[in-house]
Design an enzyme around this catalytic site. Structure first.
Site, PDB file in Angstrom:
ATOM      1  N   LYS A  54       0.842  -1.202   0.000  1.00  0.00           N
ATOM      2  CA  LYS A  54       0.000   0.000   0.000  1.00  0.00           C
ATOM      3  C   LYS A  54       0.873   1.247   0.000  1.00  0.00           C
ATOM      4  O   LYS A  54       0.593   2.217  -0.712  1.00  0.00           O
ATOM      5  CB  LYS A  54      -0.939  -0.004   1.218  1.00  0.00           C
ATOM      6  CG  LYS A  54      -2.114  -0.936   1.032  1.00  0.00           C
ATOM      7  CD  LYS A  54      -2.884  -1.190   2.319  1.00  0.00           C
ATOM      8  CE  LYS A  54      -3.936  -2.272   2.072  1.00  0.00           C
ATOM      9  NZ  LYS A  54      -4.529  -2.817   3.293  1.00  0.00           N
ATOM     10  N   GLN A  98      -4.836  -1.624   9.557  1.00  0.00           N
ATOM     11  CA  GLN A  98      -4.784  -2.947   8.932  1.00  0.00           C
ATOM     12  C   GLN A  98      -5.402  -3.983   9.878  1.00  0.00           C
ATOM     13  O   GLN A  98      -4.989  -4.105  11.027  1.00  0.00           O
ATOM     14  CB  GLN A  98      -3.318  -3.302   8.618  1.00  0.00           C
ATOM     15  CG  GLN A  98      -3.130  -4.602   7.879  1.00  0.00           C
ATOM     16  CD  GLN A  98      -3.652  -4.544   6.453  1.00  0.00           C
ATOM     17  OE1 GLN A  98      -3.427  -3.579   5.729  1.00  0.00           O
ATOM     18  NE2 GLN A  98      -4.379  -5.570   6.046  1.00  0.00           N
ATOM     19  N   ASP A 121     -11.389   2.836   4.131  1.00  0.00           N
ATOM     20  CA  ASP A 121     -11.809   1.436   4.048  1.00  0.00           C
ATOM     21  C   ASP A 121     -13.324   1.326   3.910  1.00  0.00           C
ATOM     22  O   ASP A 121     -13.843   0.246   3.601  1.00  0.00           O
ATOM     23  CB  ASP A 121     -11.381   0.699   5.330  1.00  0.00           C
ATOM     24  CG  ASP A 121     -10.303  -0.336   5.073  1.00  0.00           C
ATOM     25  OD1 ASP A 121     -10.020  -0.611   3.900  1.00  0.00           O
ATOM     26  OD2 ASP A 121      -9.750  -0.860   6.062  1.00  0.00           O
TER      27      ASP A 121
END
Ligand code: NAD
Length: 306
Positions: A54, A98, A121
């Site tokens: 990422k 995460q 997200d």
């Protein structure tokens, strides 16, 4: 193989290229560089790879990447303090923690603490609610979860207009199944959601023009469950032993990635199908960058450059 492969790697590369151009335009016109902060708690090997990738992708499109690695015994309070610090940081437009997080931390509490405006997200209840109410464009619209966005983009790349198609989503998680169903509804599909308690899953699959598999069980969707000519989007990423590849240095069978669909058989019947790897996976990071760009523009009240 009868089916046409849907090349997620190529489509994701094109999307990242377009995002990079828009980031340059944003810098030139508004002196604004979108910033994405990724927080990793613990040393999970797969998560470390995801976070590293990422960061690389974020920098490649010209955005700022902020990475925070916290030890596995980090308390929930310390993590929430970090999230709140990032909520208040004007250089950070997107925040991603995460998952999974270690067991002393509640994943839902972390999600609830991220500012909905920076929730790239798309998991915050406010974004889930906006998605469920079909508020997908314009000011105050949902930031939608990345893998579902990528899945629908691939179906559109294969079929064009999805209006009226029967879309079956196998899986009902908050991360993938439910949001992908909402996005397909917004594409005017007739949507069914199947899950572990569904009766006659095979029969239901055979009626799907678009079949999205998001289960997490290797090759669970059998080839003869697939409707001839349909579009199969395989979200699953499962690592399985591959004795045909021989042994690794430690004498264990080597491994390979497979999806939730029995690819070789399904590809005989489907019209379009995503491979694993190289299908939905690469779209997830591209959509994360897209969400970060969208979030940065909205936070600065700038119309997103098309
Ligand atoms: P999850 O475990 O949270 O949810 C799985 C869902 O599958 C559940 O809703 C469950 O009801 C359903 N299910 C379980 N067994 C079933 C059965 N026998 N028949 C029908 N449905 C059944 O998983 P998730 O987070 O939604 O992820 C699903 C898969 O997608 C996993 O393989 C995961 O690794 C993968 N994934 C890929 C990406 C990507 O970037 N490509 C991102 C997220 C998840």
């Amino acid at each position: 193989m009868a089916a046409t492969l849907i090349d997620g790697k190529k489509i994701a590369a094109e999307l990242r290229g377009a995002i990079g151009a828009r980031v340059s335009a944003l810098q030139a016109a508004h002196n604004l560089t979108p910033g994405l902060a990724v927080v990793l708690v613990g040393e999970d090997a797969a998560s470390q790879v995801y976070v590293r990738n990422k960061g690389i992708a974020t920098r490649e499109v010209g955005m700022q990447s902020f990475e925070y690695r916290l030890p596995a015994d980090t308390s929930q309070r310390v993590l929430l303090d970090k999230v709140n610090e990032l909520n208040d940081d004007s250089a950070v437009h997107g925040i991603l923690v995460q998952f999974p997080v270690p067991e002393q931390i509640s994943q839902q509490t972390v999600i609830d603490t991220i500012s909905p405006d920076k929730d790239v997200d798309g998991l915050h209840p406010i974004n889930a609610g906006r998605l469920a109410s079909g508020h997908l464009t314009g000011p105050g619209a949902a930031l939608a979860p990345c893998t579902p966005q990528g899945s629908v983009m691939l179906a559109r790349a294969a079929l064009g207009d999805l209006t009226g198609a029967h879309a079956l989503v196998v899986g009902r998680s908050n991360l993938v199944g439910k949001p992908v169903a909402q996005l397909l509804l917004a594409e005017n599909c007739t949507v069914s959601i199947a899950h572990s308690r569904t009766r006659d899953l095979a029969g239901l699959c055979r009626s799907a023009d678009v079949l999205v598999a998001a289960v997490g069980i290797p090759e669970m969707v059998k080839g003869d469950w697939v409707k001839p000519g349909s579009c199969v989007i395989d979200v699953g990423i499962n690592r399985v032993e591959a004795p045909e590849k021989g042994l690794d240095d430690a004498g264990r069978p080597k491994t390979k990635l497979v999806g939730d669909v029995a690819f070789d058989d399904a590809a005989q019947l489907a019209g379009h199908i995503t491979p694993v790897p190289g299908g939905v996976g690469p779209m997830t990071i591209a959509c994360l960058l897209q969400n970060t760009l969208t979030a940065a523009c909205r936070q600065h009240d700038i119309d997103e450059i098309a």
